[in-house]
Design a protein around this motif. Sequence first.
Motif, PDB file in Angstrom:
ATOM      1  N   ARG A  89       0.842  -1.201   0.000  1.00 20.86           N
ATOM      2  CA  ARG A  89       0.000   0.000   0.000  1.00 20.86           C
ATOM      3  C   ARG A  89       0.881   1.258   0.000  1.00 20.86           C
ATOM      4  N   GLN A  90       1.994   1.196   0.752  1.00 17.49           N
ATOM      5  CA  GLN A  90       2.905   2.347   0.786  1.00 17.49           C
ATOM      6  C   GLN A  90       3.488   2.597  -0.606  1.00 17.49           C
ATOM      7  N   ALA A  91       3.865   1.516  -1.309  1.00 17.12           N
ATOM      8  CA  ALA A  91       4.424   1.661  -2.662  1.00 17.12           C
ATOM      9  C   ALA A  91       3.383   2.250  -3.616  1.00 17.12           C
ATOM     10  N   GLU A  92       2.141   1.799  -3.452  1.00 17.42           N
ATOM     11  CA  GLU A  92       1.039   2.307  -4.280  1.00 17.42           C
ATOM     12  C   GLU A  92       0.862   3.820  -4.074  1.00 17.42           C
ATOM     13  N   ILE A  93       0.931   4.228  -2.794  1.00 13.13           N
ATOM     14  CA  ILE A  93       0.739   5.646  -2.468  1.00 13.13           C
ATOM     15  C   ILE A  93       1.892   6.485  -3.033  1.00 13.13           C
ATOM     16  N   CYS A  94       3.108   5.923  -2.966  1.00 14.26           N
ATOM     17  CA  CYS A  94       4.285   6.690  -3.420  1.00 14.26           C
ATOM     18  C   CYS A  94       4.368   6.776  -4.943  1.00 14.26           C
ATOM     19  N   ALA A  95       3.740   5.853  -5.652  1.00 20.30           N
ATOM     20  CA  ALA A  95       3.902   5.777  -7.114  1.00 20.30           C
ATOM     21  C   ALA A  95       3.588   7.098  -7.839  1.00 20.30           C
ATOM     22  N   PRO A  96       2.461   7.786  -7.527  1.00 23.19           N
ATOM     23  CA  PRO A  96       2.205   9.048  -8.247  1.00 23.19           C
ATOM     24  C   PRO A  96       3.001  10.246  -7.733  1.00 23.19           C
ATOM     25  N   GLN A  97       3.774  10.076  -6.674  1.00 21.82           N
ATOM     26  CA  GLN A  97       4.528  11.210  -6.122  1.00 21.82           C
ATOM     27  C   GLN A  97       5.704  11.561  -7.036  1.00 21.82           C
ATOM     28  N   ALA A  98       6.120  12.832  -7.012  1.00 25.04           N
ATOM     29  CA  ALA A  98       7.319  13.236  -7.760  1.00 25.04           C
ATOM     30  C   ALA A  98       8.570  12.663  -7.094  1.00 25.04           C
ATOM     31  N   ILE A  99       8.565  12.613  -5.771  1.00 25.07           N
ATOM     32  CA  ILE A  99       9.690  12.027  -5.017  1.00 25.07           C
ATOM     33  C   ILE A  99       9.157  10.726  -4.414  1.00 25.07           C
ATOM     34  N   LYS A 100       9.716   9.609  -4.843  1.00 25.18           N
ATOM     35  CA  LYS A 100       9.043   8.326  -4.571  1.00 25.18           C
ATOM     36  C   LYS A 100       9.532   7.656  -3.289  1.00 25.18           C
ATOM     37  N   ARG A 101       9.287   8.348  -2.176  1.00 25.29           N
ATOM     38  CA  ARG A 101       9.575   7.723  -0.886  1.00 25.29           C
ATOM     39  C   ARG A 101       8.531   8.173   0.116  1.00 25.29           C
ATOM     40  N   VAL A 102       8.399   7.382   1.176  1.00 19.10           N
ATOM     41  CA  VAL A 102       7.542   7.793   2.292  1.00 19.10           C
ATOM     42  C   VAL A 102       8.260   8.928   3.016  1.00 19.10           C
ATOM     43  N   GLY A 103       7.506   9.937   3.452  1.00 19.72           N
ATOM     44  CA  GLY A 103       8.134  11.048   4.147  1.00 19.72           C
ATOM     45  C   GLY A 103       8.503  10.702   5.585  1.00 19.72           C
ATOM     46  N   GLU A 104       9.412  11.485   6.130  1.00 19.16           N
ATOM     47  CA  GLU A 104       9.802  11.335   7.533  1.00 19.16           C
ATOM     48  C   GLU A 104       9.197  12.505   8.324  1.00 19.16           C
ATOM     49  N   PRO A 105       8.905  12.288   9.608  1.00 17.36           N
ATOM     50  CA  PRO A 105       8.375  13.394  10.422  1.00 17.36           C
ATOM     51  C   PRO A 105       9.256  14.650  10.350  1.00 17.36           C
TER      52      PRO A 105
END
Length: 248
Positions: A200-216
């Motif tokens: 699910r995390q990979a799915e969410i990151c796919a349309p992002q310009a920067i393809k990683r989960v953000g950090e706090p």
Amino acid sequence: MLRDKAGLVTGAASGIGRACALRLATEDAAVVVSDLESARDRCQQTAREIAQAGGPAEFVACDVADEQEQQDLVDHVVRTYGRLDFAHNNAGIGPHALLADTSAEDFDRTVRVNLRGTFLVMKHQFRQMLRDGGGSIVNTSSNACLRGAPQIGAYAATKHGVIGLTSTAAVEYGEQGIRVNAVCPGVIRTPLTTRLSEERQAEICAPQAIKRVGEPTDVAAAVAWLCSAGSSFVTGAAMPVDAGSVAG
Ligand code: NAD
């Protein structure tokens, strides 16, 4: 950026709130960290980390949806540090369900914390900042306020509401020197999101310009800037901190 400034962070026991409190302290601010009584140990840990880094920090337990506790929180900051220069209203919850499967109880609980909570904390902060002659408020919304958000409909509705409060407040109090902005994070690695599967995390990151989960800490950098005089011409903004997810 925040030498001689004092303020508060709600929901500071974990995730984004903890990172923001630590970052604000790194910028030399005095920070009162606040969270539910049930999160006392974790929030005191945030305060200890700030103290270890050399900054002043205090813990105050409060529920953002309780009006008297919000008044007491603001009073505590003013009694301790003399004024309220900034506030990061960050506490929030987010149940997962399709709209047809969302119970009225879950909907009400989400509105109580995310929307009523943001309204109440701001109300008492305005009253103090009007006495002080200005200040900066940053609310945590979400990029779920910038589009539809499947499976988090109740949450998305409250985060749209937070933007309504933010932009209205910016217009109402701009002349009195109070700036009010919101950050709209995308997916950030915190206890709220770690339950998401890798898939699910990979799915969410796919349309992002920067393809990683953000950090706090990614959100904390934006919040510290918005709290500081560096952003003195910015108010009423809903700033995405979401790796370009809503840009595409
Ligand atoms: P988190 O669960 O780590 O932190 C939320 C904190 O809020 C917790 O410490 C919790 O105890 C506190 N809290 C809950 N109800 C409260 C209440 N009634 N009164 C006071 N404190 C209360 O989650 P997080 O991801 O760090 O979330 C922080 C904020 O960021 C929330 O508003 C959330 O909606 C928002 N957000 C998170 C993400 C993400 O991907 N993590 C994305 C967009 C927005």
